[in-house]
Design a protein around this motif. Structure first.
Motif, PDB file in Angstrom:
ATOM      1  N   PRO A 101       0.832  -1.209   0.000  1.00 41.63           N
ATOM      2  CA  PRO A 101       0.000   0.000   0.000  1.00 41.63           C
ATOM      3  C   PRO A 101       0.866   1.259   0.000  1.00 41.63           C
ATOM      4  O   PRO A 101       1.872   1.313   0.715  1.00 41.63           O
ATOM      5  CB  PRO A 101      -0.804  -0.134   1.296  1.00 41.63           C
ATOM      6  N   ASN A 102       0.503   2.230  -0.786  1.00 42.54           N
ATOM      7  CA  ASN A 102       1.319   3.434  -0.941  1.00 42.54           C
ATOM      8  C   ASN A 102       1.616   4.068   0.410  1.00 42.54           C
ATOM      9  O   ASN A 102       0.717   4.277   1.223  1.00 42.54           O
ATOM     10  CB  ASN A 102       0.610   4.441  -1.843  1.00 42.54           C
ATOM     11  N   GLY A 103       2.881   4.349   0.648  1.00 43.65           N
ATOM     12  CA  GLY A 103       3.297   4.935   1.918  1.00 43.65           C
ATOM     13  C   GLY A 103       3.867   3.920   2.882  1.00 43.65           C
ATOM     14  O   GLY A 103       4.485   4.294   3.888  1.00 43.65           O
ATOM     15  N   ASP A 157       5.430 -10.880  -5.629  1.00 43.40           N
ATOM     16  CA  ASP A 157       6.574 -10.429  -6.413  1.00 43.40           C
ATOM     17  C   ASP A 157       6.462 -10.761  -7.897  1.00 43.40           C
ATOM     18  O   ASP A 157       6.784  -9.932  -8.756  1.00 43.40           O
ATOM     19  CB  ASP A 157       7.877 -11.039  -5.854  1.00 43.40           C
ATOM     20  N   GLU A 158       6.022 -11.978  -8.231  1.00 45.93           N
ATOM     21  CA  GLU A 158       6.026 -12.363  -9.648  1.00 45.93           C
ATOM     22  C   GLU A 158       5.167 -11.424 -10.489  1.00 45.93           C
ATOM     23  O   GLU A 158       5.667 -10.842 -11.471  1.00 45.93           O
ATOM     24  CB  GLU A 158       5.574 -13.809  -9.816  1.00 45.93           C
ATOM     25  N   PRO A 159       3.904 -11.195 -10.167  1.00 46.40           N
ATOM     26  CA  PRO A 159       3.128 -10.270 -11.008  1.00 46.40           C
ATOM     27  C   PRO A 159       3.607  -8.826 -10.914  1.00 46.40           C
ATOM     28  O   PRO A 159       3.553  -8.093 -11.916  1.00 46.40           O
ATOM     29  CB  PRO A 159       1.692 -10.419 -10.477  1.00 46.40           C
ATOM     30  N   PHE A 160       4.097  -8.424  -9.726  1.00 49.70           N
ATOM     31  CA  PHE A 160       4.544  -7.032  -9.617  1.00 49.70           C
ATOM     32  C   PHE A 160       5.834  -6.813 -10.395  1.00 49.70           C
ATOM     33  O   PHE A 160       6.030  -5.744 -10.978  1.00 49.70           O
ATOM     34  CB  PHE A 160       4.742  -6.624  -8.160  1.00 49.70           C
ATOM     35  N   PHE A 161       6.712  -7.807 -10.448  1.00 54.43           N
ATOM     36  CA  PHE A 161       7.932  -7.684 -11.254  1.00 54.43           C
ATOM     37  C   PHE A 161       7.576  -7.586 -12.741  1.00 54.43           C
ATOM     38  O   PHE A 161       8.243  -6.891 -13.504  1.00 54.43           O
ATOM     39  CB  PHE A 161       8.848  -8.885 -11.023  1.00 54.43           C
ATOM     40  N   GLN A 162       6.530  -8.300 -13.161  1.00 53.33           N
ATOM     41  CA  GLN A 162       6.090  -8.202 -14.552  1.00 53.33           C
ATOM     42  C   GLN A 162       5.529  -6.802 -14.828  1.00 53.33           C
ATOM     43  O   GLN A 162       5.802  -6.208 -15.885  1.00 53.33           O
ATOM     44  CB  GLN A 162       5.034  -9.264 -14.843  1.00 53.33           C
ATOM     45  N   TYR A 163       4.771  -6.293 -13.890  1.00 55.34           N
ATOM     46  CA  TYR A 163       4.254  -4.925 -14.002  1.00 55.34           C
ATOM     47  C   TYR A 163       5.405  -3.930 -14.099  1.00 55.34           C
ATOM     48  O   TYR A 163       5.360  -2.969 -14.888  1.00 55.34           O
ATOM     49  CB  TYR A 163       3.390  -4.642 -12.775  1.00 55.34           C
ATOM     50  N   PHE A 164       6.445  -4.167 -13.330  1.00 56.03           N
ATOM     51  CA  PHE A 164       7.657  -3.343 -13.346  1.00 56.03           C
ATOM     52  C   PHE A 164       8.250  -3.320 -14.752  1.00 56.03           C
ATOM     53  O   PHE A 164       8.529  -2.248 -15.320  1.00 56.03           O
ATOM     54  CB  PHE A 164       8.638  -3.912 -12.327  1.00 56.03           C
ATOM     55  N   LYS A 202      10.579  11.107  -9.448  1.00 57.55           N
ATOM     56  CA  LYS A 202       9.518  11.781 -10.207  1.00 57.55           C
ATOM     57  C   LYS A 202       8.227  10.966 -10.225  1.00 57.55           C
ATOM     58  O   LYS A 202       7.136  11.517 -10.390  1.00 57.55           O
ATOM     59  CB  LYS A 202       9.997  12.029 -11.636  1.00 57.55           C
ATOM     60  N   ASN A 203       8.362   9.644 -10.063  1.00 60.15           N
ATOM     61  CA  ASN A 203       7.188   8.767 -10.140  1.00 60.15           C
ATOM     62  C   ASN A 203       7.241   7.728  -9.012  1.00 60.15           C
ATOM     63  O   ASN A 203       8.316   7.255  -8.638  1.00 60.15           O
ATOM     64  CB  ASN A 203       7.142   8.022 -11.483  1.00 60.15           C
ATOM     65  N   TYR A 204       6.058   7.387  -8.507  1.00 59.24           N
ATOM     66  CA  TYR A 204       5.942   6.339  -7.480  1.00 59.24           C
ATOM     67  C   TYR A 204       4.854   5.371  -7.926  1.00 59.24           C
ATOM     68  O   TYR A 204       3.743   5.785  -8.287  1.00 59.24           O
ATOM     69  CB  TYR A 204       5.579   6.942  -6.126  1.00 59.24           C
ATOM     70  N   TYR A 205       5.175   4.077  -7.929  1.00 64.89           N
ATOM     71  CA  TYR A 205       4.224   3.047  -8.326  1.00 64.89           C
ATOM     72  C   TYR A 205       4.063   2.051  -7.180  1.00 64.89           C
ATOM     73  O   TYR A 205       4.999   1.319  -6.838  1.00 64.89           O
ATOM     74  CB  TYR A 205       4.722   2.313  -9.574  1.00 64.89           C
ATOM     75  N   GLY A 206       2.878   2.051  -6.588  1.00 66.67           N
ATOM     76  CA  GLY A 206       2.598   1.144  -5.484  1.00 66.67           C
ATOM     77  C   GLY A 206       1.389   0.280  -5.772  1.00 66.67           C
ATOM     78  O   GLY A 206       0.964   0.100  -6.926  1.00 66.67           O
ATOM     79  N   LYS A 207       0.822  -0.240  -4.709  1.00 68.48           N
ATOM     80  CA  LYS A 207      -0.363  -1.096  -4.834  1.00 68.48           C
ATOM     81  C   LYS A 207      -1.527  -0.341  -5.496  1.00 68.48           C
ATOM     82  O   LYS A 207      -2.305  -0.926  -6.258  1.00 68.48           O
ATOM     83  CB  LYS A 207      -0.771  -1.589  -3.447  1.00 68.48           C
ATOM     84  N   THR A 208      -1.613   0.951  -5.214  1.00 74.16           N
ATOM     85  CA  THR A 208      -2.690   1.755  -5.809  1.00 74.16           C
ATOM     86  C   THR A 208      -2.567   1.789  -7.330  1.00 74.16           C
ATOM     87  O   THR A 208      -3.545   1.577  -8.060  1.00 74.16           O
ATOM     88  CB  THR A 208      -2.650   3.186  -5.249  1.00 74.16           C
ATOM     89  N   GLU A 209      -1.360   2.060  -7.822  1.00 74.13           N
ATOM     90  CA  GLU A 209      -1.143   2.146  -9.271  1.00 74.13           C
ATOM     91  C   GLU A 209      -1.265   0.762  -9.930  1.00 74.13           C
ATOM     92  O   GLU A 209      -1.716   0.667 -11.084  1.00 74.13           O
ATOM     93  CB  GLU A 209       0.236   2.753  -9.556  1.00 74.13           C
ATOM     94  N   TYR A 210      -0.881  -0.281  -9.209  1.00 77.37           N
ATOM     95  CA  TYR A 210      -1.005  -1.637  -9.768  1.00 77.37           C
ATOM     96  C   TYR A 210      -2.481  -1.964 -10.001  1.00 77.37           C
ATOM     97  O   TYR A 210      -2.853  -2.570 -11.014  1.00 77.37           O
ATOM     98  CB  TYR A 210      -0.374  -2.647  -8.813  1.00 77.37           C
ATOM     99  N   ASN A 211      -3.327  -1.594  -9.036  1.00 76.33           N
ATOM    100  CA  ASN A 211      -4.790  -1.593  -9.215  1.00 76.33           C
ATOM    101  C   ASN A 211      -5.365  -2.967  -9.549  1.00 76.33           C
ATOM    102  O   ASN A 211      -6.203  -3.108 -10.438  1.00 76.33           O
ATOM    103  CB  ASN A 211      -5.184  -0.575 -10.308  1.00 76.33           C
ATOM    104  N   ASN A 212      -4.907  -3.994  -8.832  1.00 72.61           N
ATOM    105  CA  ASN A 212      -5.493  -5.330  -9.002  1.00 72.61           C
ATOM    106  C   ASN A 212      -5.275  -6.125  -7.723  1.00 72.61           C
ATOM    107  O   ASN A 212      -4.252  -6.802  -7.566  1.00 72.61           O
ATOM    108  CB  ASN A 212      -4.883  -6.051 -10.197  1.00 72.61           C
ATOM    109  N   ASP A 213      -6.245  -6.053  -6.826  1.00 73.31           N
ATOM    110  CA  ASP A 213      -6.097  -6.719  -5.536  1.00 73.31           C
ATOM    111  C   ASP A 213      -6.179  -8.234  -5.622  1.00 73.31           C
ATOM    112  O   ASP A 213      -5.949  -8.925  -4.628  1.00 73.31           O
ATOM    113  CB  ASP A 213      -7.156  -6.208  -4.557  1.00 73.31           C
TER     114      ASP A 213
END
Length: 640
Positions: free
Chosen positions: A373-375, A411-418, A389-400
């Protein structure tokens, strides 16, 4: 004469004695459940440690029971009434129960923090919204804590009730009030002296570092202490103080707080991708343990090991802190965590030169990724200070649907998002990802149950999962246009559970992997660095590789420079630790508490006062000079 209230005084002392008794039981249980991390060689050594623990218990117990003592003694005539004694009973066990529970919490917490509970834990917790869930999971995983806590509290209550105050009504009230005032004055003096740890006005109150005076090995100081003492003593503390041990010329010549690395600034500029891997300690990786001679060593990172054969790796590297936010400040800004962490200090909100500011200056797109979660962890706030300049967290990922239920996106899906988010960016970019899945409570996605090697430690399986996520990331990234001109860095934020005796040693608790990889051969990122390295070296190394060609403020050094630069490795275990040359120096901000040969990572043979070579004399001066420069730059806002 009942008016002198002797029976009340006796019962009061008995009740306070019970607290001392149960604190000693908690001390033993704390050591017993952490004996693999804190070595005590004999019963005599333990008795000596527990004896010196009385001073720290006294401070804690008197902190907690000050109101109880006052209300037990104030002359209000009703003190012996049953309803008043019942009120005192609840006051006593509510306050002492909470405090006692803090000691039991350290049975678990110490295994992860490897330090006693302090208010630094609050600085971490305030950025999280899942603390209740973490607490419940921790209890379910360690039911013995609740069991022993419940058993001992029930025994405590039983013993408390064995001695009761008998009701009486004072007849000679002048004796009653006079003796009460005298008793209060005497006991108030004892309480103040007990809280301070000494009755001498010239002596400062005992603090966490004082526990080191009574042990053979600094790790044993955690047994001398108790969690209540360490927590209370760090409330509203600020150990950031300017000092003057050496002149500025000595600092400039020996610490060299500014570095300059000049190389041909060939286009195109490299992309920079930094993975800060949660709890990814050196101990778990085979590539970083080839020369440790650990019998029957098992690796849990097959992909990481294979990547290491094509990379430049530092096999003798150390973290500069113990918590995730400390890893962020050390890796990105070259600012370590000392006894008090910079990131939770009043001085953290200032302009800071870092790999982020250098990248911004060079025209890079800069981004920070964290699937929580952001923060969470304070990363968003500190990232803003650094200038991402940019921050990407759970909010930006937007898929609970990919949320692990506790910390963040697996990690696996978030690394792909990365990877896919980077693919939409214009080069050059600098991006940092902080992983989440190898965090307690240790688990992997249900669909991968049984896929990764399970070792003797709970963390081994999720380490294997994060390693797998890295593999999938590289399979995706290498198909993308930006990949071939990218420098990748992988480093742990800190260590975690310990399985091998080699990593139980005091300084080995900071042992981490550092890896630089690029598919572009022009950066020549291959081979092994066997000399000591640290997280703080990453920032100057990247500034060098990027061709920044301007002075940078750095206590680390470039690991790819041809310059002959001395390393000063810095971290803290309650006292500041410096590796300089052949020795490790332990420094409490005023005096040295230990000097050890660098090979003595377990701090078995303290050379302080026994050996005094020219190298040690110079090393002590350099330790003080580094500490002086750190305090000066942090306090006087010279970190830019």
């Amino acid at each position: 004469m009942k008016e002198i209230r002797l029976q009340e005084l006796f019962v009061l002392f008995y009740r306070i004695f019970l607290a001392f008794f149960f604190y000693q039981i908690a001390r033993f249980l704390f050591w017993f459940f952490n004996k693999d991390l804190i070595r005590i060689d004999s019963v005599a050594d333990y008795i000596n440690i527990s004896y010196h623990g009385f001073a720290f218990d006294t401070t804690a117990i008197l902190y907690v029971n000050s109101l109880f003592i006052l209300l037990s003694l104030i002359p209000i005539v009703i003190n012996t009434k049953k309803y008043y004694q019942k009120f005192l009973f609840y006051l006593y066990f509510i306050t002492n129960g909470i405090a006692y529970g803090m000691n039991f919490g350290d049975f678990i917490y110490y295994k992860f923090s490897q330090a006693r509970l302090t208010t630094a834990a609050l600085n971490v917790a305030k950025n999280e919204n899942n603390i209740g869930k973490i607490f419940i999971v921790s209890i379910l995983e360690h039911p013995f804590v609740i069991f022993w806590f419940a058993v001992l509290i029930m025994l405590w209550i039983f013993l408390y009730k064995k001695e009761k105050v008998k009701e009486f009504k004072p007849e000679k009230k002048w004796i009653y009030f006079g003796s009460s005032v005298v008793s209060l004055c005497i006991i108030a003096t004892l309480v103040v002296g007990g809280i301070r740890g000494d009755f001498k006005h010239s002596t400062r109150p005992i603090n966490l570092v004082d526990a080191n005076r009574h042990v053979k090995n600094p790790l044993q100081a955690n047994v001398v202490l108790n969690s209540v003492f360490s927590f209370f003593r760090t409330i509203d503390t600020n150990n950031f103080k300017e000092v003057h041990f050496v002149d500025q010329k000595f600092v400039d010549q020996n610490i060299k707080p500014y570095k300059l690395y000049v190389r041909e600034n060939a286009a195109p500029k490299p992309n920079i991708v930094i993975f800060i891997l949660e709890s990814f300690a050196k101990e778990y990786s085979g590539a970083f343990n080839k020369n440790t001679d650990i019998e029957n060593f098992v690796s849990y990172t097959p992909f990481f090991d294979s990547l290491a054969t094509q990379s430049l790796i530092a096999t003798n590297a150390f973290a500069n802190g113990r918590q995730s936010i400390h890893g962020m400040s050390s890796v990105l800004a070259g600012i370590p965590s000392l006894k008090d962490a910079f990131t939770s200090s009043p001085y953290s909100n200032q302009k800071i030169q870092s790999i982020v500011s250098v990248s911004n200056e060079m025209g890079y797109d800069t981004s920070f990724f964290h699937g929580a979660p952001n923060g969470s962890m304070g990363f968003l706030g500190f990232g803003n200070i650094l200038g991402f300049k940019n921050y990407y967290g759970k909010t930006e990922y937007n898929n609970d649907a990919d949320f692990d239920g506790m910390w963040g996106i697996w990690d696996e899906p978030f690394f792909q998002y990365f990877a896919h988010t980077l693919n939409r960016k214009k080069s050059p970019f600098m991006a940092t990802l902080f992983s989440v899945s190898s965090h307690h409570p240790f688990k992997v996605p249900e669909k991968y149950q049984g896929k990764f090697r399970k070792g003797p430690l709970e963390i081994h399986e999720p380490i294997g999962y994060t390693d797998f996520a890295l593999k999938k990331f590289f399979e995706t990234a290498k198909k993308m246009q930006w990949y071939n001109n990218t420098i990748f860095v992988m480093v742990a934020d800190h260590t975690n559970q310990v399985g091998y005796p080699e990593y139980e040693k005091a300084m080995s608790r900071f042992a981490i992997p550092i890896l630089f990889y690029s598919p572009n051969p022009k950066y020549n990122l291959k081979g092994e660095i066997t000399s000591p390295a640290q997280q703080m070296d990453i920032y100057p190394t990247l500034a060098d590789l990027m061709g920044y060609n301007k002075k940078i403020r750095s206590w680390g050094k470039s690991l790819v420079s041809n310059k002959q630069e001395e390393s000063i490795i810095v971290n803290s275990s309650g006292v500041e630790q410096f590796i300089i040359g052949n020795y490790i120096y332990l420094f409490d901000g005023k005096d040295f508490t230990g000097i050890y040969n660098f090979k003595d990572l377990g701090y078995e043979n303290n050379l302080l006062g026994k050996v005094n070579t020219p190298e040690i004399t110079l090393g002590k001066l350099k330790s003080k000079a580094w500490y002086q420069d750190y305090m000066d730059r942090v306090i006087n806002r010279k970190l830019n």
